[in-house]
Motif scaffolding. Sequence first.
Motif, PDB file in Angstrom:
ATOM      1  N   ILE A 290     -27.103 -62.250  34.262  1.00 11.79           N
ATOM      2  CA  ILE A 290     -27.987 -61.402  35.100  1.00 11.79           C
ATOM      3  C   ILE A 290     -29.489 -61.296  34.601  1.00 11.79           C
ATOM      4  CG2 ILE A 290     -25.991 -59.814  35.869  1.00 11.79           C
ATOM      5  CD1 ILE A 290     -27.329 -57.585  33.989  1.00 11.79           C
ATOM      6  N   VAL A 291     -29.796 -62.000  33.809  1.00  7.79           N
ATOM      7  CA  VAL A 291     -31.163 -62.234  33.149  1.00  7.79           C
ATOM      8  C   VAL A 291     -31.914 -63.227  33.913  1.00  7.79           C
ATOM      9  CG1 VAL A 291     -32.755 -62.370  31.136  1.00  7.79           C
ATOM     10  CG2 VAL A 291     -30.721 -61.179  30.918  1.00  7.79           C
ATOM     11  N   VAL A 292     -31.030 -64.350  33.701  1.00  3.83           N
ATOM     12  CA  VAL A 292     -31.713 -65.896  34.326  1.00  3.83           C
ATOM     13  C   VAL A 292     -30.314 -66.127  35.065  1.00  3.83           C
ATOM     14  CG1 VAL A 292     -32.311 -68.036  34.186  1.00  3.83           C
ATOM     15  CG2 VAL A 292     -33.311 -66.402  32.392  1.00  3.83           C
ATOM     16  N   PRO A 293     -30.237 -65.945  36.258  1.00  3.49           N
ATOM     17  CA  PRO A 293     -28.909 -66.138  37.049  1.00  3.49           C
ATOM     18  C   PRO A 293     -28.843 -67.708  36.993  1.00  3.49           C
ATOM     19  CG  PRO A 293     -30.265 -64.606  38.364  1.00  3.49           C
ATOM     20  CD  PRO A 293     -31.380 -65.000  36.934  1.00  3.49           C
ATOM     21  N   PRO A 294     -27.522 -67.994  37.280  1.00  2.00           N
ATOM     22  CA  PRO A 294     -27.182 -69.592  37.283  1.00  2.00           C
ATOM     23  C   PRO A 294     -27.740 -70.340  38.424  1.00  2.00           C
ATOM     24  CG  PRO A 294     -24.919 -68.233  37.513  1.00  2.00           C
ATOM     25  CD  PRO A 294     -26.231 -67.197  37.117  1.00  2.00           C
ATOM     26  N   ALA A 295     -28.162 -69.366  39.457  1.00  3.61           N
ATOM     27  CA  ALA A 295     -28.738 -70.182  40.579  1.00  3.61           C
ATOM     28  C   ALA A 295     -30.052 -70.975  39.957  1.00  3.61           C
ATOM     29  CB  ALA A 295     -28.987 -69.110  41.671  1.00  3.61           C
ATOM     30  N   VAL A 296     -30.646 -70.426  38.929  1.00  7.27           N
ATOM     31  CA  VAL A 296     -32.086 -71.176  38.733  1.00  7.27           C
ATOM     32  C   VAL A 296     -31.691 -72.586  38.034  1.00  7.27           C
ATOM     33  CG1 VAL A 296     -33.989 -70.965  36.929  1.00  7.27           C
ATOM     34  CG2 VAL A 296     -32.936 -68.961  37.973  1.00  7.27           C
ATOM     35  N   SER A 297     -30.717 -72.490  37.224  1.00  8.68           N
ATOM     36  CA  SER A 297     -30.184 -74.062  36.812  1.00  8.68           C
ATOM     37  C   SER A 297     -29.708 -74.797  37.598  1.00  8.68           C
ATOM     38  CB  SER A 297     -29.090 -73.903  35.624  1.00  8.68           C
ATOM     39  OG  SER A 297     -29.706 -73.166  34.393  1.00  8.68           O
ATOM     40  N   GLU A 298     -28.841 -74.086  38.698  1.00 10.01           N
ATOM     41  CA  GLU A 298     -28.243 -75.133  39.655  1.00 10.01           C
ATOM     42  C   GLU A 298     -29.540 -75.680  40.621  1.00 10.01           C
ATOM     43  OE1 GLU A 298     -24.205 -72.531  40.084  1.00 10.01           O
ATOM     44  OE2 GLU A 298     -25.885 -72.046  41.574  1.00 10.01           O
ATOM     45  N   ALA A 299     -30.423 -75.009  40.811  1.00 12.55           N
ATOM     46  CA  ALA A 299     -31.646 -75.430  41.619  1.00 12.55           C
ATOM     47  C   ALA A 299     -32.342 -76.574  40.874  1.00 12.55           C
ATOM     48  CB  ALA A 299     -32.645 -74.493  41.684  1.00 12.55           C
ATOM     49  N   TYR A 300     -32.185 -76.273  39.664  1.00 16.34           N
ATOM     50  CA  TYR A 300     -32.846 -77.796  38.865  1.00 16.34           C
ATOM     51  C   TYR A 300     -31.993 -78.976  38.865  1.00 16.34           C
ATOM     52  CZ  TYR A 300     -34.188 -80.437  34.802  1.00 16.34           C
ATOM     53  OH  TYR A 300     -34.920 -81.335  33.767  1.00 16.34           O
ATOM     54  N   VAL A 301     -30.829 -78.589  38.780  1.00 13.86           N
ATOM     55  CA  VAL A 301     -29.565 -79.805  38.693  1.00 13.86           C
ATOM     56  C   VAL A 301     -29.758 -80.582  40.222  1.00 13.86           C
ATOM     57  CG1 VAL A 301     -27.209 -80.454  39.055  1.00 13.86           C
ATOM     58  CG2 VAL A 301     -28.301 -79.002  37.168  1.00 13.86           C
ATOM     59  N   ASP A 302     -29.737 -79.703  41.070  1.00  8.91           N
ATOM     60  CA  ASP A 302     -30.075 -80.201  42.661  1.00  8.91           C
ATOM     61  C   ASP A 302     -31.248 -81.100  42.780  1.00  8.91           C
ATOM     62  OD1 ASP A 302     -27.622 -79.233  43.132  1.00  8.91           O
ATOM     63  OD2 ASP A 302     -28.359 -77.413  44.215  1.00  8.91           O
TER      64      ASP A 302
END
Length: 338
Positions: A284-296
């Motif tokens: 909940i600090v850096v939600p995984p959506a941030v990494s998923e956006a980078y991978v995309d």
Amino acid sequence: MTDFPGSPDSAARERDAAESASAFAHPAVAPDRTAAYGDHPDQVVDFYAPRDGRTGAPLVVLLHGGAWRSPYDRAHVSPLADFLARRGFAVANVEYRRGGDDIPRQRDGAEPGAGSAGPVAGRWPETFDDVAAALDAMPALASRELPGADVRRIVVSGHSAGGHLALWAAARHVLPEGSPWRLPAPPSLRGVVALAPIADFATAVGLGVCGGAVTQLLGGEAGSVLDGDAGAVLGGDAGSALGGDAGSALGGDAVAVERAAHADPGVLLPTGIATAIVHGVEDIVVPPAVSEAYVDAAARSGETVGLTLLGGVGHFPLIDPSADACAVVAEELAQLAW
């Protein structure tokens, strides 16, 4: 911990607090050697030799997190450095200049801490100056301080804001022409393992990660974070080279948008450097959506980035030697290093 759209419930917050307490409960581990890569007190590297005394050990360059803010330094990841040294790695734990209340300004006319309650995130350009200088100096420093390290096998890793810096360090050869940190060729790295990284600025700003830290890092006004509808911020092509999404995410701040072109890993693609990300599903600090956006974004550029999502894991177990997640981190490093 931070608030963002779809803010976590009390159970998630309790989990985060417990995981944070566990990670920060470990006493700092003194390094075997410390060396300077510049004249500023923060321009230093702590070196940890592999505990089994082996020679030819791959070198992990470790960049700590803490939202690029001064209260957090390399000491809090020294237990992780020791954990990796006990796994047979040589480790370089890098310090770098971070934001604090002593910053006269991040841009002309901006007061320190403007629009936020705590220290400013990052120093522009010093944070990036230091990471670039540390990585450039690393082969010579490590050869001198840790003769048993194999500087031909360097893996860069970092957690949270340090994960951002690790991804950025591997992308310096694709920085815009004229950037002071641009390299003429890809850096000599075996790869990058980023741990819960602030990897995509548009997504991170849209989610309000770390209380507006990205906007502050870029010298923008913290008050511009989450202007308008966060869903609109994240719509469309978040990986486009600072087009509508990034501009909207940064509140239309021209200075911040310009600087993001030199700092946002989500637009510095493809790198051609083997890259893996480890992220907790419950973060909940850096939600995984941030990494998923980078991978995309990497996929759109034609590059494959490995993403390991750990169920039942939040932000801090990735740097906590007492957590099972740390063993996953060590394995990801080993796959690139050996």
